[in-house]
Design a protein around this motif. Sequence first.
Motif, PDB file in Angstrom:
ATOM      1  N   GLU A 181       8.143  14.536  -3.074  1.00 51.59           N
ATOM      2  CA  GLU A 181       8.431  13.174  -2.616  1.00 51.59           C
ATOM      3  C   GLU A 181       8.345  13.023  -1.099  1.00 51.59           C
ATOM      4  O   GLU A 181       7.837  12.022  -0.597  1.00 51.59           O
ATOM      5  CB  GLU A 181       9.800  12.710  -3.122  1.00 51.59           C
ATOM      6  CG  GLU A 181      10.000  11.233  -2.902  1.00 51.59           C
ATOM      7  CD  GLU A 181      11.109  10.645  -3.752  1.00 51.59           C
ATOM      8  OE1 GLU A 181      11.573   9.561  -3.364  1.00 51.59           O
ATOM      9  OE2 GLU A 181      11.486  11.238  -4.763  1.00 51.59           O
ATOM     10  N   LYS A 182       8.813  14.006  -0.358  1.00 53.91           N
ATOM     11  CA  LYS A 182       8.760  13.944   1.113  1.00 53.91           C
ATOM     12  C   LYS A 182       7.306  13.953   1.593  1.00 53.91           C
ATOM     13  O   LYS A 182       6.928  13.180   2.474  1.00 53.91           O
ATOM     14  CB  LYS A 182       9.544  15.100   1.721  1.00 53.91           C
ATOM     15  CG  LYS A 182       9.637  15.055   3.233  1.00 53.91           C
ATOM     16  CD  LYS A 182      10.498  16.196   3.757  1.00 53.91           C
ATOM     17  CE  LYS A 182      10.768  16.219   5.223  1.00 53.91           C
ATOM     18  NZ  LYS A 182       9.804  15.793   6.126  1.00 53.91           N
TER      19      LYS A 182
ATOM     20  N   ARG B 127       0.837  -1.201   0.000  1.00 53.57           N
ATOM     21  CA  ARG B 127       0.000   0.000   0.000  1.00 53.57           C
ATOM     22  C   ARG B 127       0.874   1.254   0.000  1.00 53.57           C
ATOM     23  O   ARG B 127       0.627   2.193  -0.756  1.00 53.57           O
ATOM     24  CB  ARG B 127      -0.901   0.008   1.237  1.00 53.57           C
ATOM     25  CG  ARG B 127      -2.019  -1.001   1.184  1.00 53.57           C
ATOM     26  CD  ARG B 127      -2.707  -1.107   2.530  1.00 53.57           C
ATOM     27  NE  ARG B 127      -3.805  -2.050   2.474  1.00 53.57           N
ATOM     28  CZ  ARG B 127      -5.049  -1.759   2.825  1.00 53.57           C
ATOM     29  NH1 ARG B 127      -5.342  -0.582   3.312  1.00 53.57           N
ATOM     30  NH2 ARG B 127      -5.994  -2.667   2.724  1.00 53.57           N
ATOM     31  N   HIS B 128       1.875   1.255   0.871  1.00 52.21           N
ATOM     32  CA  HIS B 128       2.758   2.410   0.990  1.00 52.21           C
ATOM     33  C   HIS B 128       3.425   2.736  -0.346  1.00 52.21           C
ATOM     34  O   HIS B 128       3.407   3.885  -0.796  1.00 52.21           O
ATOM     35  CB  HIS B 128       3.818   2.143   2.058  1.00 52.21           C
ATOM     36  CG  HIS B 128       4.738   3.286   2.260  1.00 52.21           C
ATOM     37  ND1 HIS B 128       4.515   4.253   3.202  1.00 52.21           N
ATOM     38  CD2 HIS B 128       5.878   3.636   1.614  1.00 52.21           C
ATOM     39  CE1 HIS B 128       5.484   5.152   3.125  1.00 52.21           C
ATOM     40  NE2 HIS B 128       6.327   4.798   2.177  1.00 52.21           N
ATOM     41  N   LEU B 129       3.998   1.722  -0.967  1.00 51.44           N
ATOM     42  CA  LEU B 129       4.704   1.941  -2.233  1.00 51.44           C
ATOM     43  C   LEU B 129       3.767   2.445  -3.319  1.00 51.44           C
ATOM     44  O   LEU B 129       4.114   3.358  -4.078  1.00 51.44           O
ATOM     45  CB  LEU B 129       5.387   0.657  -2.683  1.00 51.44           C
ATOM     46  CG  LEU B 129       6.561   0.181  -1.829  1.00 51.44           C
ATOM     47  CD1 LEU B 129       7.061  -1.177  -2.339  1.00 51.44           C
ATOM     48  CD2 LEU B 129       7.680   1.203  -1.805  1.00 51.44           C
ATOM     49  N   LEU B 130       2.578   1.866  -3.396  1.00 53.80           N
ATOM     50  CA  LEU B 130       1.624   2.279  -4.425  1.00 53.80           C
ATOM     51  C   LEU B 130       1.188   3.727  -4.228  1.00 53.80           C
ATOM     52  O   LEU B 130       1.198   4.518  -5.168  1.00 53.80           O
ATOM     53  CB  LEU B 130       0.403   1.355  -4.434  1.00 53.80           C
ATOM     54  CG  LEU B 130      -0.624   1.704  -5.513  1.00 53.80           C
ATOM     55  CD1 LEU B 130      -0.144   1.207  -6.869  1.00 53.80           C
ATOM     56  CD2 LEU B 130      -1.978   1.121  -5.187  1.00 53.80           C
ATOM     57  N   PHE B 131       0.819   4.063  -2.996  1.00 57.07           N
ATOM     58  CA  PHE B 131       0.357   5.430  -2.753  1.00 57.07           C
ATOM     59  C   PHE B 131       1.465   6.450  -2.945  1.00 57.07           C
ATOM     60  O   PHE B 131       1.230   7.504  -3.535  1.00 57.07           O
ATOM     61  CB  PHE B 131      -0.251   5.559  -1.355  1.00 57.07           C
ATOM     62  CG  PHE B 131      -1.572   4.866  -1.222  1.00 57.07           C
ATOM     63  CD1 PHE B 131      -2.578   5.028  -2.157  1.00 57.07           C
ATOM     64  CD2 PHE B 131      -1.802   4.025  -0.157  1.00 57.07           C
ATOM     65  CE1 PHE B 131      -3.779   4.370  -2.044  1.00 57.07           C
ATOM     66  CE2 PHE B 131      -3.019   3.371  -0.018  1.00 57.07           C
ATOM     67  CZ  PHE B 131      -4.003   3.545  -0.970  1.00 57.07           C
ATOM     68  N   LYS B 132       2.652   6.155  -2.489  1.00 51.97           N
ATOM     69  CA  LYS B 132       3.762   7.101  -2.679  1.00 51.97           C
ATOM     70  C   LYS B 132       4.021   7.310  -4.167  1.00 51.97           C
ATOM     71  O   LYS B 132       4.168   8.449  -4.631  1.00 51.97           O
ATOM     72  CB  LYS B 132       5.027   6.604  -1.979  1.00 51.97           C
ATOM     73  CG  LYS B 132       6.178   7.572  -2.150  1.00 51.97           C
ATOM     74  CD  LYS B 132       7.441   7.101  -1.504  1.00 51.97           C
ATOM     75  CE  LYS B 132       8.574   8.071  -1.798  1.00 51.97           C
ATOM     76  NZ  LYS B 132       9.859   7.568  -1.353  1.00 51.97           N
ATOM     77  N   LYS B 133       4.074   6.222  -4.912  1.00 49.17           N
ATOM     78  CA  LYS B 133       4.304   6.310  -6.362  1.00 49.17           C
ATOM     79  C   LYS B 133       3.202   7.142  -7.027  1.00 49.17           C
ATOM     80  O   LYS B 133       3.471   7.987  -7.885  1.00 49.17           O
ATOM     81  CB  LYS B 133       4.352   4.893  -6.940  1.00 49.17           C
ATOM     82  CG  LYS B 133       4.710   4.817  -8.406  1.00 49.17           C
ATOM     83  CD  LYS B 133       5.022   3.380  -8.778  1.00 49.17           C
ATOM     84  CE  LYS B 133       3.904   2.811  -9.590  1.00 49.17           C
ATOM     85  NZ  LYS B 133       4.158   1.455 -10.079  1.00 49.17           N
ATOM     86  N   TRP B 134       1.970   6.912  -6.622  1.00 51.69           N
ATOM     87  CA  TRP B 134       0.827   7.622  -7.192  1.00 51.69           C
ATOM     88  C   TRP B 134       0.911   9.117  -6.879  1.00 51.69           C
ATOM     89  O   TRP B 134       0.718   9.951  -7.750  1.00 51.69           O
ATOM     90  CB  TRP B 134      -0.469   7.029  -6.648  1.00 51.69           C
ATOM     91  CG  TRP B 134      -1.728   7.707  -7.090  1.00 51.69           C
ATOM     92  CD1 TRP B 134      -2.627   8.341  -6.297  1.00 51.69           C
ATOM     93  CD2 TRP B 134      -2.260   7.805  -8.424  1.00 51.69           C
ATOM     94  NE1 TRP B 134      -3.676   8.815  -7.040  1.00 51.69           N
ATOM     95  CE2 TRP B 134      -3.471   8.503  -8.353  1.00 51.69           C
ATOM     96  CE3 TRP B 134      -1.806   7.365  -9.661  1.00 51.69           C
ATOM     97  CZ2 TRP B 134      -4.249   8.777  -9.461  1.00 51.69           C
ATOM     98  CZ3 TRP B 134      -2.589   7.642 -10.781  1.00 51.69           C
ATOM     99  CH2 TRP B 134      -3.785   8.328 -10.676  1.00 51.69           C
TER     100      TRP B 134
ATOM    101  N   GLU C 178       5.655  10.656   0.748  1.00 46.97           N
ATOM    102  CA  GLU C 178       6.069   9.633   1.714  1.00 46.97           C
ATOM    103  C   GLU C 178       5.230   9.729   2.982  1.00 46.97           C
ATOM    104  O   GLU C 178       4.704   8.730   3.484  1.00 46.97           O
ATOM    105  CB  GLU C 178       7.556   9.809   2.046  1.00 46.97           C
ATOM    106  CG  GLU C 178       8.089   8.902   3.112  1.00 46.97           C
ATOM    107  CD  GLU C 178       8.317   7.481   2.632  1.00 46.97           C
ATOM    108  OE1 GLU C 178       8.286   6.576   3.481  1.00 46.97           O
ATOM    109  OE2 GLU C 178       8.504   7.260   1.428  1.00 46.97           O
ATOM    110  N   GLU C 179       5.096  10.937   3.509  1.00 48.71           N
ATOM    111  CA  GLU C 179       4.331  11.143   4.747  1.00 48.71           C
ATOM    112  C   GLU C 179       2.855  10.806   4.555  1.00 48.71           C
ATOM    113  O   GLU C 179       2.244  10.148   5.415  1.00 48.71           O
ATOM    114  CB  GLU C 179       4.490  12.584   5.215  1.00 48.71           C
ATOM    115  CG  GLU C 179       5.896  12.922   5.671  1.00 48.71           C
ATOM    116  CD  GLU C 179       6.144  14.410   5.849  1.00 48.71           C
ATOM    117  OE1 GLU C 179       5.222  15.225   5.576  1.00 48.71           O
ATOM    118  OE2 GLU C 179       7.265  14.769   6.247  1.00 48.71           O
ATOM    119  N   ASP C 180       2.274  11.239   3.454  1.00 49.19           N
ATOM    120  CA  ASP C 180       0.859  10.963   3.196  1.00 49.19           C
ATOM    121  C   ASP C 180       0.609   9.475   2.975  1.00 49.19           C
ATOM    122  O   ASP C 180      -0.392   8.935   3.441  1.00 49.19           O
ATOM    123  CB  ASP C 180       0.358  11.777   2.002  1.00 49.19           C
ATOM    124  CG  ASP C 180       0.213  13.256   2.329  1.00 49.19           C
ATOM    125  OD1 ASP C 180       0.227  13.613   3.528  1.00 49.19           O
ATOM    126  OD2 ASP C 180       0.095  14.060   1.383  1.00 49.19           O
TER     127      ASP C 180
END
Length: 135
Positions: free
Chosen positions: A92-93, A77-84, A96-98
């Motif tokens: 990017e920062k 989930r983390h990777l998908l949302f950050k990438k999106w 990452e937090e969101d």
Amino acid sequence: MQIHQSAEDYLECILKLSKVRPVVRSIDIATEMNYSKPSISIAMKNLRLNGYINVDDCGFITLTDAGMEIAASIYERHLLFKKWFVFLGVDEKIAEEDACRIEHTLSAETFAALKKHINCVMEGNCGENASCVSK
């Protein structure tokens, strides 16, 4: 079984560290998460008692199957949302937090639908009648 967000964060951290280190120790988790060693010690005890991690005689921490299932799900989930979010133009920062906040709150059904849609859009093959758009 439902676990707390903090436990999910610890499991995710163990998974991420295990991808770049030969072994994971409590001190590694404390350093990575910027938490005190006593806090990590208590958390690891709880994770061990609940069957999410194993700790050997040398203090090396590994995920059990149950722990790995949770960690992998949260990390995906983390990777998908950050990438999106980065794809959408978010710094990017901040992305990452969101991603850290959102990864814990969605149901499996909503995540699956978002994952399907996000992957479709990012691959550039979503049209008006594309199969990735639910109707």
